[in-house]
Design an enzyme around this catalytic site. Structure first.
Site, PDB file in Angstrom:
ATOM      1  N   CYS A   1       0.837  -1.204   0.000  1.00 21.45           N
ATOM      2  CA  CYS A   1       0.000   0.000   0.000  1.00 21.45           C
ATOM      3  C   CYS A   1       0.875   1.258   0.000  1.00 21.45           C
ATOM      4  CB  CYS A   1      -0.929  -0.016   1.216  1.00 21.45           C
ATOM      5  SG  CYS A   1      -2.157   1.305   1.216  1.00 21.45           S
ATOM      6  N   CYS A   2       1.920   1.279   0.843  1.00 17.92           N
ATOM      7  CA  CYS A   2       2.836   2.433   0.875  1.00 17.92           C
ATOM      8  C   CYS A   2       3.590   2.567  -0.448  1.00 17.92           C
ATOM      9  CB  CYS A   2       3.826   2.311   2.034  1.00 17.92           C
ATOM     10  SG  CYS A   2       3.177   2.754   3.653  1.00 17.92           S
TER      11      CYS A   2
ATOM     12  N   CYS B   1      -3.611   4.234   9.465  1.00 15.25           N
ATOM     13  CA  CYS B   1      -2.416   3.593  10.021  1.00 15.25           C
ATOM     14  C   CYS B   1      -1.792   4.421  11.150  1.00 15.25           C
ATOM     15  CB  CYS B   1      -1.374   3.384   8.918  1.00 15.25           C
ATOM     16  SG  CYS B   1      -1.939   2.338   7.576  1.00 15.25           S
TER      17      CYS B   1
ATOM     18  N   CYS C   1       7.653   3.989   5.989  1.00 10.36           N
ATOM     19  CA  CYS C   1       6.774   3.728   4.846  1.00 10.36           C
ATOM     20  C   CYS C   1       7.578   3.299   3.632  1.00 10.36           C
ATOM     21  CB  CYS C   1       5.934   4.956   4.524  1.00 10.36           C
ATOM     22  SG  CYS C   1       6.893   6.380   3.985  1.00 10.36           S
TER      23      CYS C   1
ATOM     24  N   CYS D   1      -1.301   8.504   7.467  1.00  9.08           N
ATOM     25  CA  CYS D   1      -2.659   8.201   7.038  1.00  9.08           C
ATOM     26  C   CYS D   1      -3.499   7.854   8.271  1.00  9.08           C
ATOM     27  CB  CYS D   1      -2.654   7.008   6.090  1.00  9.08           C
ATOM     28  SG  CYS D   1      -1.758   7.297   4.552  1.00  9.08           S
TER      29      CYS D   1
HETATM   30  S1  SF4 Z   1       0.414   4.695   5.654  1.00  8.90           S
HETATM   31 FE1  SF4 Z   1      -1.118   3.042   5.543  1.00  8.90          FE
HETATM   32  S2  SF4 Z   1      -2.818   3.767   4.240  1.00  8.90           S
HETATM   33 FE2  SF4 Z   1      -1.067   5.198   3.994  1.00  8.90          FE
HETATM   34  S3  SF4 Z   1      -0.047   4.462   2.175  1.00  8.90           S
HETATM   35 FE3  SF4 Z   1       0.981   3.429   3.899  1.00  8.90          FE
HETATM   36  S4  SF4 Z   1      -0.127   1.480   4.301  1.00  8.90           S
HETATM   37 FE4  SF4 Z   1      -1.365   2.764   2.891  1.00  8.90          FE
END
Ligand code: SF4
Length: 248
Positions: free
Chosen positions: A130-131, A216, A238, A213
């Site tokens: 996701c990151c 998270c 991240c 975010c």
């Molecule tokens: S902090 Fe969490 S929601 Fe944001 S990009 Fe990374 S994994 Fe995705």
């Protein structure tokens, strides 16, 4: 002790930028103020230099300094579509108070599209992917147009950041990376914010020392590792800074 600006300038005029030359400049600047590091960066790379921010307290300090030294500098942020509303409010306040020129960097992939490709709530199952999608890749594409970038990371934030140089080579992006606050402590950062009455994310007053975010980020108890509220303790980075610290 601040390194003489003119002496440094002479010493790097013919330097070809690579990991070793970046390290040498970083060593030379050790002990210098953040303003000196920023001035060195602007002198050698402007206008091909940008600042990154996640709107944390370190970013506020740097934006304050940048607004005084080179106000036309572009400050970019990674809009994951999952930032707190307070973060956008802080962005707008910084435009008003400091005249910051923000640039929004986005993956181009909406959350529904991500869910279609990778399943719902990817951040819960695979936060690394996701990151990568929402932060690392968009940032890499954005930075490809520049020669140097400025970040607010500090050595005492995580074990990965312990050896951060004031100036270093970013292996992932193949460019110079400036970390003017690398040697600062959390107390120094907050002292600067209070002394200059700078705006900051109000969530810091409610137990959120590190904010990303909303999906998270959790508050932490007093005395806990400030980054333990990120990703439920599953990771501390991240990925946008990792490749700069160790060789690939
Ligand atoms: S902090 Fe969490 S929601 Fe944001 S990009 Fe990374 S994994 Fe995705």
């Amino acid at each position: 002790m601040d390194v003489s600006q003119s002496k440094l300038s002479r010493s790097v005029e013919t330097v070809e930028w690579n990991p070793e030359s970046a390290k040498q400049v970083g060593f030379g600047l050790e002990g210098s103020s953040p303003e000196t590091v920023l001035r060195w960066g602007f002198e050698h790379f402007a206008p091909s230099i940008v600042m990154a921010t996640g709107f944390g307290p370190e970013g506020i300090v740097l934006m304050h300094l940048v607004s005084e030294i080179r106000p036309e500098t572009i400050v970019f942020y990674l809009d994951t579509d999952l930032l707190f509303a307070h973060t956008y409010e802080l962005r707008d306040e910084l435009v008003k108070r400091l005249g910051i020129r923000f640039e929004r960097v986005h993956s181009g992939i909406s959350l529904p599209e991500q869910a279609f490709r990778h399943g719902d709530k990817l951040w819960e199952r695979d936060p690394d992917t996701c990151c990568q999608i929402r932060k690392v890749i968009p940032q890499r594409q954005f930075l490809a147009g520049y020669s140097a970038w400025i970040t607010g990371i500090r050595r005492d934030q995580t074990a990965f950041r312990a050896n951060t140089g004031l100036v270093e080579w970013d292996y992932a992006n193949k460019m110079i990376k400036l970390n003017p606050l690398a040697a600062w402590t959390n107390d120094q950062v907050w002292e600067h914010i209070k002394t200059h009455d700078l705006p900051y994310n109000v969530l810091h007053d409610y137990g959120y020392p590190s904010i990303g975010c909303w999906t998270c980020t959790n508050p932490v108890e007093s005395g806990q590792d400030p980054r333990s509220g990120r990703w439920g303790g599953r990771k501390t980075e991240c990925g946008i800074h990792l490749p700069s610290i160790g060789k690939q």
